[in-house]
Design a protein around this motif. Sequence first.
Motif, PDB file in Angstrom:
ATOM      1  N   PRO A  56       0.811  -1.227   0.000  1.00 44.99           N
ATOM      2  CA  PRO A  56       0.000   0.000   0.000  1.00 44.99           C
ATOM      3  C   PRO A  56       0.839   1.270   0.000  1.00 44.99           C
ATOM      4  O   PRO A  56       0.442   2.278  -0.588  1.00 44.99           O
ATOM      5  N   THR A  57       2.002   1.214   0.660  1.00 49.75           N
ATOM      6  CA  THR A  57       2.891   2.384   0.644  1.00 49.75           C
ATOM      7  C   THR A  57       3.378   2.676  -0.767  1.00 49.75           C
ATOM      8  O   THR A  57       3.425   3.834  -1.203  1.00 49.75           O
ATOM      9  N   ALA A  58       3.718   1.620  -1.503  1.00 51.28           N
ATOM     10  CA  ALA A  58       4.173   1.789  -2.890  1.00 51.28           C
ATOM     11  C   ALA A  58       3.058   2.357  -3.753  1.00 51.28           C
ATOM     12  O   ALA A  58       3.287   3.256  -4.582  1.00 51.28           O
ATOM     13  N   PHE A  59       1.822   1.853  -3.574  1.00 50.66           N
ATOM     14  CA  PHE A  59       0.677   2.375  -4.319  1.00 50.66           C
ATOM     15  C   PHE A  59       0.464   3.853  -4.016  1.00 50.66           C
ATOM     16  O   PHE A  59       0.205   4.666  -4.918  1.00 50.66           O
ATOM     17  N   LEU A  60       0.576   4.214  -2.730  1.00 47.69           N
ATOM     18  CA  LEU A  60       0.348   5.599  -2.311  1.00 47.69           C
ATOM     19  C   LEU A  60       1.404   6.529  -2.898  1.00 47.69           C
ATOM     20  O   LEU A  60       1.075   7.598  -3.434  1.00 47.69           O
ATOM     21  N   LEU A  61       2.678   6.149  -2.815  1.00 47.35           N
ATOM     22  CA  LEU A  61       3.758   6.980  -3.363  1.00 47.35           C
ATOM     23  C   LEU A  61       3.628   7.105  -4.879  1.00 47.35           C
ATOM     24  O   LEU A  61       3.873   8.182  -5.443  1.00 47.35           O
ATOM     25  N   LEU A  62       3.233   6.009  -5.540  1.00 45.70           N
ATOM     26  CA  LEU A  62       3.049   6.060  -6.993  1.00 45.70           C
ATOM     27  C   LEU A  62       1.914   7.004  -7.362  1.00 45.70           C
ATOM     28  O   LEU A  62       2.020   7.777  -8.324  1.00 45.70           O
ATOM     29  N   ALA A  63       0.825   6.963  -6.580  1.00 42.73           N
ATOM     30  CA  ALA A  63      -0.312   7.846  -6.852  1.00 42.73           C
ATOM     31  C   ALA A  63       0.077   9.310  -6.701  1.00 42.73           C
ATOM     32  O   ALA A  63      -0.265  10.154  -7.537  1.00 42.73           O
ATOM     33  N   ILE A  64       0.799   9.625  -5.610  1.00 40.19           N
ATOM     34  CA  ILE A  64       1.242  11.014  -5.382  1.00 40.19           C
ATOM     35  C   ILE A  64       2.183  11.464  -6.495  1.00 40.19           C
ATOM     36  O   ILE A  64       2.072  12.577  -7.016  1.00 40.19           O
ATOM     37  N   GLY A  65       3.110  10.591  -6.882  1.00 42.68           N
ATOM     38  CA  GLY A  65       4.052  10.925  -7.946  1.00 42.68           C
ATOM     39  C   GLY A  65       3.358  11.175  -9.269  1.00 42.68           C
ATOM     40  O   GLY A  65       3.666  12.148  -9.974  1.00 42.68           O
ATOM     41  N   LEU A  66       2.404  10.318  -9.635  1.00 41.39           N
ATOM     42  CA  LEU A  66       1.658  10.495 -10.886  1.00 41.39           C
ATOM     43  C   LEU A  66       0.871  11.804 -10.870  1.00 41.39           C
ATOM     44  O   LEU A  66       0.824  12.523 -11.885  1.00 41.39           O
ATOM     45  N   HIS A  67       0.277  12.117  -9.724  1.00 43.59           N
ATOM     46  CA  HIS A  67      -0.515  13.344  -9.625  1.00 43.59           C
ATOM     47  C   HIS A  67       0.357  14.591  -9.811  1.00 43.59           C
ATOM     48  O   HIS A  67      -0.006  15.515 -10.554  1.00 43.59           O
ATOM     49  N   LEU A  68       1.508  14.626  -9.163  1.00 46.85           N
ATOM     50  CA  LEU A  68       2.398  15.785  -9.262  1.00 46.85           C
ATOM     51  C   LEU A  68       2.979  15.932 -10.663  1.00 46.85           C
ATOM     52  O   LEU A  68       3.061  17.043 -11.200  1.00 46.85           O
ATOM     53  N   VAL A  69       3.372  14.807 -11.267  1.00 49.23           N
ATOM     54  CA  VAL A  69       3.910  14.850 -12.632  1.00 49.23           C
ATOM     55  C   VAL A  69       2.834  15.324 -13.607  1.00 49.23           C
ATOM     56  O   VAL A  69       3.109  16.107 -14.529  1.00 49.23           O
ATOM     57  N   ALA A  70       1.595  14.874 -13.409  1.00 49.05           N
ATOM     58  CA  ALA A  70       0.492  15.291 -14.276  1.00 49.05           C
ATOM     59  C   ALA A  70       0.266  16.794 -14.193  1.00 49.05           C
ATOM     60  O   ALA A  70       0.076  17.475 -15.211  1.00 49.05           O
ATOM     61  N   ARG A  71       0.309  17.342 -12.966  1.00 43.41           N
ATOM     62  CA  ARG A  71       0.134  18.787 -12.794  1.00 43.41           C
ATOM     63  C   ARG A  71       1.276  19.557 -13.442  1.00 43.41           C
ATOM     64  O   ARG A  71       1.075  20.605 -14.062  1.00 43.41           O
ATOM     65  N   TYR A  72       2.481  19.029 -13.310  1.00 40.00           N
ATOM     66  CA  TYR A  72       3.645  19.691 -13.900  1.00 40.00           C
ATOM     67  C   TYR A  72       3.536  19.704 -15.428  1.00 40.00           C
ATOM     68  O   TYR A  72       3.815  20.725 -16.074  1.00 40.00           O
ATOM     69  N   ILE A  73       3.127  18.581 -16.014  1.00 41.64           N
ATOM     70  CA  ILE A  73       2.980  18.494 -17.470  1.00 41.64           C
ATOM     71  C   ILE A  73       1.916  19.470 -17.957  1.00 41.64           C
ATOM     72  O   ILE A  73       2.121  20.222 -18.918  1.00 41.64           O
TER      73      ILE A  73
END
Length: 224
Positions: A56-73
């Motif tokens: 679950p920690t890996a899923f959570l970190l991946l979700a946060i990372g995808l969200h931030l990268v999406a906003r940056y793009i």
Amino acid sequence: MSLCLPTGSEKRAHVLDQCMVLFFVALTMIVLAFFCFIGAGLTYGMSDVGISWVVPTAFLLLAIGLHLVARYIAVTIGGWGMMRRIVKIAQDESDSFLTDCDNKSILMVHVENAQTYDKRKMHLEDACLLSLEPGRIVMEGARYRYVIYAKDVQAISQITHKKTKPACISYQIGEVTLDLSLLERKRKSIIKLILTHRVKQSSEDLVARLKESLHHKPAVMSYT
């Protein structure tokens, strides 16, 4: 007389199309981030079936990372990156209405039909560089270029919306009245981009600057 003319520039239109592709990529990443959050919730506390806290920690970190990268793009690469490319193209065009594209007073605005601003759309109508000049406004966009003289302006106001409140300018081109909504896009640092969850933007400052440039009296028109 005020103008609203197509740029006739395939390069500018191509930049806007590329921007829309980036937005769809960012949207896809946000959807994936949502499913990762769901995965983190479903696997949390399932150590009794052999799933450790690492999953679950890996899923959570991946979700946060995808969200931030999406906003940056979407904001930095798609938004400001697009405008930098349009500036470069406008500098190379001899018929550009902007004489100094590097002027720091030039604003970046998203332009839409004020009558249909609250409608859901699958594409961005136009993105423009706006220059406030004494007695007139000049805008160079990806699809259109505008020159708005003070004598043709009927009203300047602010549109009421749930999250964003764009400025609205109503002006005449001959016998035709054109209503445009203008939403300024201010550049944010990556830190502010990360910390800002939602965009709630008012255009009171832009409305004031438009009125000052055009020496316009307070408007009575409003859209809801």
